[in-house]
Design a protein around this motif. Sequence first.
Motif, PDB file in Angstrom:
ATOM      1  N   ASP A  55       0.820  -1.216   0.000  1.00  0.00           N
ATOM      2  CA  ASP A  55       0.000   0.000   0.000  1.00  0.00           C
ATOM      3  C   ASP A  55       0.852   1.263   0.000  1.00  0.00           C
ATOM      4  OD1 ASP A  55      -2.416  -1.291  -0.131  1.00  0.00           O
ATOM      5  OD2 ASP A  55      -2.810  -1.223   2.029  1.00  0.00           O
ATOM      6  N   LEU A  57       3.344   1.703  -1.959  1.00  0.00           N
ATOM      7  CA  LEU A  57       3.898   1.870  -3.298  1.00  0.00           C
ATOM      8  C   LEU A  57       2.876   2.514  -4.228  1.00  0.00           C
ATOM      9  CD1 LEU A  57       5.528  -1.666  -3.677  1.00  0.00           C
ATOM     10  CD2 LEU A  57       6.671   0.463  -2.990  1.00  0.00           C
ATOM     11  N   LYS A  58       3.364   3.151  -5.266  1.00  0.00           N
ATOM     12  CA  LYS A  58       2.479   3.746  -6.272  1.00  0.00           C
ATOM     13  C   LYS A  58       1.683   2.650  -6.963  1.00  0.00           C
ATOM     14  CE  LYS A  58       1.068   7.193  -8.929  1.00  0.00           C
ATOM     15  NZ  LYS A  58       0.288   8.334  -8.399  1.00  0.00           N
ATOM     16  N   ASN A  59       0.354   2.797  -6.981  1.00  0.00           N
ATOM     17  CA  ASN A  59      -0.513   1.775  -7.566  1.00  0.00           C
ATOM     18  C   ASN A  59      -1.325   2.396  -8.702  1.00  0.00           C
ATOM     19  OD1 ASN A  59      -2.340  -0.232  -8.191  1.00  0.00           O
ATOM     20  ND2 ASN A  59      -2.706  -0.814  -6.069  1.00  0.00           N
ATOM     21  N   TYR A  60      -0.922   2.110  -9.936  1.00  0.00           N
ATOM     22  CA  TYR A  60      -1.586   2.713 -11.089  1.00  0.00           C
ATOM     23  C   TYR A  60      -2.954   2.100 -11.358  1.00  0.00           C
ATOM     24  CZ  TYR A  60       2.862   4.979 -12.025  1.00  0.00           C
ATOM     25  OH  TYR A  60       3.995   5.746 -11.916  1.00  0.00           O
ATOM     26  N   LYS A  62      -5.117   1.895  -9.084  1.00  0.00           N
ATOM     27  CA  LYS A  62      -5.988   2.788  -8.315  1.00  0.00           C
ATOM     28  C   LYS A  62      -6.036   4.188  -8.911  1.00  0.00           C
ATOM     29  CE  LYS A  62      -5.485   0.588  -3.762  1.00  0.00           C
ATOM     30  NZ  LYS A  62      -5.117   0.800  -2.352  1.00  0.00           N
ATOM     31  N   SER A  63      -4.885   4.690  -9.324  1.00  0.00           N
ATOM     32  CA  SER A  63      -4.806   6.101  -9.711  1.00  0.00           C
ATOM     33  C   SER A  63      -4.965   6.347 -11.199  1.00  0.00           C
ATOM     34  CB  SER A  63      -3.456   6.681  -9.264  1.00  0.00           C
ATOM     35  OG  SER A  63      -2.383   6.010  -9.907  1.00  0.00           O
ATOM     36  N   HIS A 175      10.368   5.179  -6.946  1.00  0.00           N
ATOM     37  CA  HIS A 175       9.635   5.095  -8.209  1.00  0.00           C
ATOM     38  C   HIS A 175       9.138   3.689  -8.542  1.00  0.00           C
ATOM     39  CE1 HIS A 175      10.290   9.245  -9.229  1.00  0.00           C
ATOM     40  NE2 HIS A 175      11.604   9.114  -9.162  1.00  0.00           N
ATOM     41  N   SER A 177       6.865   0.687  -8.643  1.00  0.00           N
ATOM     42  CA  SER A 177       5.413   0.652  -8.460  1.00  0.00           C
ATOM     43  C   SER A 177       4.953  -0.670  -7.855  1.00  0.00           C
ATOM     44  CB  SER A 177       4.711   0.849  -9.810  1.00  0.00           C
ATOM     45  OG  SER A 177       4.923  -0.282 -10.641  1.00  0.00           O
ATOM     46  N   HIS A 178       3.719  -0.683  -7.428  1.00  0.00           N
ATOM     47  CA  HIS A 178       3.043  -1.868  -6.891  1.00  0.00           C
ATOM     48  C   HIS A 178       3.150  -3.010  -7.892  1.00  0.00           C
ATOM     49  CE1 HIS A 178      -0.385  -4.446  -5.848  1.00  0.00           C
ATOM     50  NE2 HIS A 178      -0.467  -3.848  -4.667  1.00  0.00           N
TER      51      HIS A 178
END
Length: 555
Positions: A55, A57-60, A62-63, A175, A177-178
């Motif tokens: 959670d 980490l950057k999660n694309y 979701k975003s 940088h 990501s998930h």
Amino acid sequence: MKIPCVFHSFTTRPFYRQIPAYFQSTLMFLNPSRLAFSTDFSEDPELKEFMEYMDGLKNYEKSGVPKGAGTDSDEGFDLGRMKRLLQLLGNPQSQFKAIHIAGTKGKGSTAAFLSTILRAEGYSVGCYTSPHMQTIRERITLGSSGEPVSAKAFNCHFQKAKMDLERAVKFEKGHLSHFEVFTALAFSVFAQEKVDVAVVEAGLGGARDATNVITSSELAVSIITTIGEEHLAALGGSLESIAVAKSGIIKDGRPLVLGGPFLPHIERILRDKASSMSSPVVSASGSGNRSILKGFTKQCQKPYQLCDILLGIERDLSLFIELFDVKLHMLGSHQLQNATTATCAALCLRHQGWRLSDTSIRAGLESTFLLGRSQFLTPKEAEMLGLPGATILLDGAHTKESARALTNTIKMTFPGARLVLVVAMASDKDHLGFATELLSVGCLDAVFFTEIGIAGSKSRSTSASLLKDSWIQASRERSNDITDCGIIESEFFKDKLTQSAGKMESQTILFAEGSLVPLMRVGDEILKAKSGEFGIIVVTGSLHIVSVVLGSLEG
């Protein structure tokens, strides 16, 4: 056809008191504050630390994916950081053979068909797909049984890798990501479990996808299923740029299987790339192949379609198989195409010396099943939702093309059935195109709109009212006569609900808001009011809304 539509509040008291009693017990739950926003069902307690770590980490998912991220350009994702991460983990992707699958639609189904074929022959298979339905462990399946990796085994693996992961995240300045971290862990699990082969589904595009670290020496076959207009901004803005991005999984000298069918100029892009890489091409849609859908029936309450798959391929590679009367539990002509694509890939493997009998290919095709793909709930499951006797179809269709496939499947399996649709979608989908396709399905009594979380977040959710607007626009463009009732106090709506079942006319009603399962119950009452006529509740628009329904069965 008139289409009365759109009701903004289901609990407006003056109207509510006038609704027939058998509707009141259902409508009392339709409170906008109870919209289903989350599909993030409880993971195993053993994975609590892992989930908390991910959670961060950057999660694309979701975003949403940035513009140009999937292209092989300066805007694209940096594969270098993925390679550096894998190097820290000992380059696990080099320890097994891989089958790499890209495409707009059909990746997950093709991966499932091919994995099951290989398991039927006795191979130990790792399969990596996304998204998941209820537990993130579903993205990594293992062994001869194809079960999700166990929470205990995965947590043990995460703990061993955690120090290297933290070093990588720090080196990459946050940088990573998930999806990149989870992909690396999946490859590491496959290596540790010593799988014979891994079937790997690309996440976005192909060229810059985190899975595209597989080299030609590690690759057995690459597969491109379809090319369609999804994730346009992330993949360059055109069908041609999408084809170029997905062709990035083609590797030197390794066979390419094309699903299709493709537009001629799109297929040319893929074939030209394969030619430049000296990669033989096998087309599942080639002129020497015949895939025939012969009919639909049920066996032990499980629907299946009877098909012939007859392949005679002579160009680039010489491949041949005849499978008559294959019983596919994955329904629809698009699933027959996916099965044919997987069969072509199996024949490519056999051409390379893999042990794969016709019997195993048939057995794999016939035993393949995926949640949320033309999935009819059992009578017991319908009863668990408070819908005894209802016929409920779950399908994660979320593009114009998949909506068309769903429409065709419904027409094939239950021609003339009355329908209620329950729809929720992500914000970055083609809502208008999706609506246009499903409005052609036939006897459509109602369309209900709800809101769900995408990967557990509201940031990519589309509001029920915005979805409704798209459907109204699509209805008008199809020259349907629309009657917009506006709010629940509408006399028109009251009259329709209070009519006797025998006098209720064939109409489509669009609701704007409500929580998922209660909307399904209202839909069931509407269908039951059509005395003597068979009806289906169809839940669609996203695999995430399907996940909510399946989660309700667990709770």
